[in-house]
Design an enzyme around this catalytic site. Structure first.
Site, mmCIF file in Angstrom:
data_model
loop_
_atom_site.group_PDB
_atom_site.id
_atom_site.type_symbol
_atom_site.label_atom_id
_atom_site.label_comp_id
_atom_site.label_asym_id
_atom_site.label_seq_id
_atom_site.Cartn_x
_atom_site.Cartn_y
_atom_site.Cartn_z
ATOM 1 N N ASP A 13 72.920 60.074 40.631
ATOM 2 C CA ASP A 13 73.437 60.327 39.275
ATOM 3 C C ASP A 13 74.688 61.194 39.267
ATOM 4 O O ASP A 13 74.947 61.929 38.314
ATOM 5 C CB ASP A 13 72.367 60.984 38.372
ATOM 6 C CG ASP A 13 71.070 60.214 38.402
ATOM 7 O OD1 ASP A 13 71.128 58.983 38.322
ATOM 8 O OD2 ASP A 13 70.005 60.855 38.519
ATOM 9 N N GLY A 15 77.698 60.083 39.169
ATOM 10 C CA GLY A 15 78.805 59.404 38.475
ATOM 11 C C GLY A 15 79.508 58.409 39.396
ATOM 12 O O GLY A 15 80.692 58.136 39.238
ATOM 13 N N LYS A 16 78.748 57.856 40.350
ATOM 14 C CA LYS A 16 79.337 56.901 41.305
ATOM 15 C C LYS A 16 79.834 55.647 40.597
ATOM 16 O O LYS A 16 80.852 55.076 40.976
ATOM 17 C CB LYS A 16 78.319 56.502 42.378
ATOM 18 C CG LYS A 16 77.960 57.613 43.327
ATOM 19 C CD LYS A 16 76.908 57.165 44.312
ATOM 20 C CE LYS A 16 75.604 56.773 43.658
ATOM 21 N NZ LYS A 16 74.884 57.840 42.962
ATOM 22 N N GLY A 17 79.098 55.227 39.550
ATOM 23 C CA GLY A 17 79.488 54.014 38.816
ATOM 24 C C GLY A 17 80.873 54.164 38.231
ATOM 25 O O GLY A 17 81.734 53.290 38.373
ATOM 26 N N LYS A 18 81.126 55.320 37.624
ATOM 27 C CA LYS A 18 82.432 55.575 37.010
ATOM 28 C C LYS A 18 83.537 55.630 38.075
ATOM 29 O O LYS A 18 84.615 55.061 37.899
ATOM 30 C CB LYS A 18 82.336 56.891 36.203
ATOM 31 C CG LYS A 18 83.544 57.782 36.279
ATOM 32 C CD LYS A 18 84.359 57.809 35.010
ATOM 33 C CE LYS A 18 85.742 58.333 35.284
ATOM 34 N NZ LYS A 18 86.273 59.253 34.370
ATOM 35 N N ALA A 39 68.513 52.064 40.887
ATOM 36 C CA ALA A 39 69.804 52.660 40.538
ATOM 37 C C ALA A 39 70.169 52.323 39.099
ATOM 38 O O ALA A 39 69.748 51.304 38.571
ATOM 39 C CB ALA A 39 70.879 52.118 41.470
ATOM 40 N N GLY A 40 70.956 53.187 38.502
ATOM 41 C CA GLY A 40 71.447 52.903 37.159
ATOM 42 C C GLY A 40 72.868 53.390 37.067
ATOM 43 O O GLY A 40 73.131 54.566 37.263
ATOM 44 N N HIS A 41 73.815 52.468 36.869
ATOM 45 C CA HIS A 41 75.212 52.860 36.770
ATOM 46 C C HIS A 41 75.705 52.633 35.358
ATOM 47 O O HIS A 41 75.613 51.536 34.837
ATOM 48 C CB HIS A 41 76.066 52.035 37.752
ATOM 49 C CG HIS A 41 75.805 52.380 39.179
ATOM 50 N ND1 HIS A 41 76.228 51.618 40.234
ATOM 51 C CD2 HIS A 41 75.173 53.442 39.719
ATOM 52 C CE1 HIS A 41 75.851 52.196 41.368
ATOM 53 N NE2 HIS A 41 75.211 53.297 41.077
ATOM 54 N N GLN A 223 72.104 55.888 44.615
ATOM 55 C CA GLN A 223 71.381 57.155 44.866
ATOM 56 C C GLN A 223 72.320 58.180 45.546
ATOM 57 O O GLN A 223 73.522 58.102 45.331
ATOM 58 C CB GLN A 223 70.116 56.900 45.707
ATOM 59 C CG GLN A 223 69.005 56.170 44.957
ATOM 60 C CD GLN A 223 69.103 54.667 45.035
ATOM 61 O OE1 GLN A 223 69.379 54.117 46.071
ATOM 62 N NE2 GLN A 223 68.867 53.995 43.927
ATOM 63 N N THR A 299 67.924 54.667 34.237
ATOM 64 C CA THR A 299 66.881 53.686 34.544
ATOM 65 C C THR A 299 65.570 54.014 33.837
ATOM 66 O O THR A 299 64.911 53.139 33.310
ATOM 67 C CB THR A 299 66.672 53.620 36.090
ATOM 68 O OG1 THR A 299 67.929 53.308 36.667
ATOM 69 C CG2 THR A 299 65.666 52.558 36.478
ATOM 70 N N PRO A 303 64.362 63.193 31.458
ATOM 71 C CA PRO A 303 65.324 64.305 31.463
ATOM 72 C C PRO A 303 65.592 64.723 32.905
ATOM 73 O O PRO A 303 64.671 64.782 33.713
ATOM 74 C CB PRO A 303 64.614 65.425 30.699
ATOM 75 C CG PRO A 303 63.217 64.997 30.494
ATOM 76 C CD PRO A 303 63.073 63.543 30.836
ATOM 77 N N ASP A 332 84.500 68.519 32.806
ATOM 78 C CA ASP A 332 84.577 68.814 31.365
ATOM 79 C C ASP A 332 83.283 69.439 30.844
ATOM 80 O O ASP A 332 83.307 70.282 29.942
ATOM 81 C CB ASP A 332 84.893 67.533 30.571
ATOM 82 C CG ASP A 332 83.911 66.418 30.901
ATOM 83 O OD1 ASP A 332 83.728 66.133 32.098
ATOM 84 O OD2 ASP A 332 83.317 65.849 29.969
#
Ligand code: IMP
Length: 427
Positions: A13, A15-18, A39-41, A223, A299, A303, A332
């Site tokens: 988590d 921020g690999k997708g971004k 995984a969830g991107h 991951q 996914t 929290p 940010d």
């Protein structure tokens, strides 16, 4: 030719997708090499949000070849739904290539994942219950079903029948629950086979051909380092290799073909699932980071536990993946804090540890040793130039580079593709 591997440096988590989406602009091919629908991107393009679990986020570009490599375990129901979701939103999915050598996550893997988690009770791992552990276990034990088996009707039926007999015995006789029906499962998988067949190829071959032709190839890890089966916080890990070496095995390319490895790290740390987490903040500041950073799982919606940046973990990631640079995300989110802490070592029974310990008993007793740096109070999410960052943010980045021992190539300051500051060229 240039090839870049993107890995997570923490517990996933990051921020690999971004970052993959950002780097994909310059790539011809984007390759997923391990993990599965655990995984969830999340990627935001022109204000539109896309959530992907299996298909590489490069698919959001019209012209990139996107590969699901042999090291991925594929739950076909999820893949087929994802293809449909992208098509309904006007995206071109014809560039997807699926390895004929990848293993399948079967419905019984999911069931076993749920039962085994339940049985572990207080010692549960906090898995995503997507059947990942049982699928990789079957692969290692040579009970697995591959994509190429699925495309051979007779072979698939025979292998499935044998495996179902064993699994049904386990489910009914040992766990006292219901088994699965062979005819039903076969029919379901025939439907999936018809949908995916046009995408199935020898992906190792096409990746190597692309590299030999001088194209840019981006390898997208899922991951993170601390969830790696060998280099993570075992047993609180996933069952694959999210570290850079996993890219070679999971895509079928030699280590001599990899040029750069970028480690994605959040400006703080987060973790879903159970297990020790030395810099975890259980009070107000942790809650503040979770809400400001929307730290809830893509996914599972769980929290995420949040805490300060831990450079002991970063140095571990730099070492085991040979990182050539970092992509630091969510800078940010830290805006508005008076002071920011950075963990530079652990205190363990009176000793200072600077390297990440393997024993969880040791890790549980580790107290973080912090440095404090001043925070900043202005919104930085619209900035495009490193020079415009507040001096406190620049000092923070510099200190992270010093403690991690590697340069920062990219800084992410928001969810949009455009909210990315480049410090050094990656492709
Ligand atoms: P599994 O991969 O579902 O077996 O879960 C094993 C561990 O990895 C659990 O702690 C999960 O929460 C964690 N995990 C798996 N996938 C991800 C991910 O994409 N992001 C963060 N944690 C993950």
């Amino acid at each position: 030719m240039s090839s870049v591997v993107v890995v997570g440096t923490q517990w996933g988590d990051e921020g690999k997708g971004k970052i993959t989406d950002f780097l994909a602009r310059k790539a011809h091919m984007v390759v997923r090499y391990q993990g599965g629908s655990n995984a969830g991107h999340t990627v935001v393009v022109d204000g539109e949000e896309f959530r992907l679990h299996l298909i590489p986020s490069g698919i959001l570009y019209e012209d990139k070849i996107c590969v699901i490599g042999n090291g991925v375990v594929i739950e076909l129901g999820v893949l087929v739904r994802e293809l449909q979701y992208l098509q309904e939103r006007g995206k071109n999915t014809s560039n997807l290539r699926i390895s004929d050598n990848a293993h399948l996550v079967m419905p019984y893997h999911r069931r076993l994942d749920e039962i085994e988690e339940e049985q572990r009770g207080e010692d549960r791992l906090g898995t995503t219950k997507r059947g990942i552990g049982p699928a990789y276990r079957d692969k290692a034990a040579r009970f697995g079903l591959r994509v190429c088996d699925l495309l051979e009707r007779e072979t698939f039926r025979k292998k499935l029948a044998t495996r179902l007999e064993q699994v049904n015995h386990l489910l009914c006789q040992v766990y006292g629950t219901e088994g699965f029906d062979l005819e039903e499962m076969e029919a379901e998988f025939r439907r999936y086979a018809d949908i995916i067949e046009p995408h199935v190829v020898d992906t190792s071959l096409i990746i190597n051909q692309a590299l030999d032709a001088g194209q840019n190839v981006l390898f997208e890890g899922a991951q993170g380092t601390l969830l790696d089966l060998d280099h993570g916080t075992y047993p609180y890990v996933t069952s694959s290799h999210p570290t850079a070496g996993g890219a070679c095995i999971g895509a079928g390319v030699g280590p001599t073909k990899i040029d750069r490895v970028i480690g994605v790290t959040k400006a703080y740390t987060s973790r879903v699932g159970d297990g020790p987490f030395p810099t975890e903040l259980t009070g107000e500041t942790g809650d503040w980071i979770r809400e400001k950073g929307h730290e809830y799982g893509t996914t599972t919606g769980r929290p995420r536990r949040c805490g300060w940046l831990d450079t002991v973990i970063l140095r571990h990631a730099v070492r085991v993946s040979g990182l050539t640079g970092l992509a630091l995300t969510r800078l940010d989110t830290l805006g508005g804090l008076k002071e920011i802490k950075i963990c530079r070592g652990y205190r363990y029974r009176g000793r200072l540890l600077t390297e990440f310990p393997h024993s969880l008993d040791v890790l549980k007793e580790c107290e973080p040793v912090y440095e404090e740096v001043p925070g900043w109070d202005i919104d930085i999410s619209h900035l495009t130039d490193y020079d415009d960052l507040p001096v406190e943010a620049k000092n923070y980045l510099q200190r992270v580079e010093e403690l991690a021992g590697v340069k920062i190539d990219l800084v992410s300051i928001g969810r949009e593709r455009a909210q990315t500051i480049s410090l050094h060229r990656v492709f």
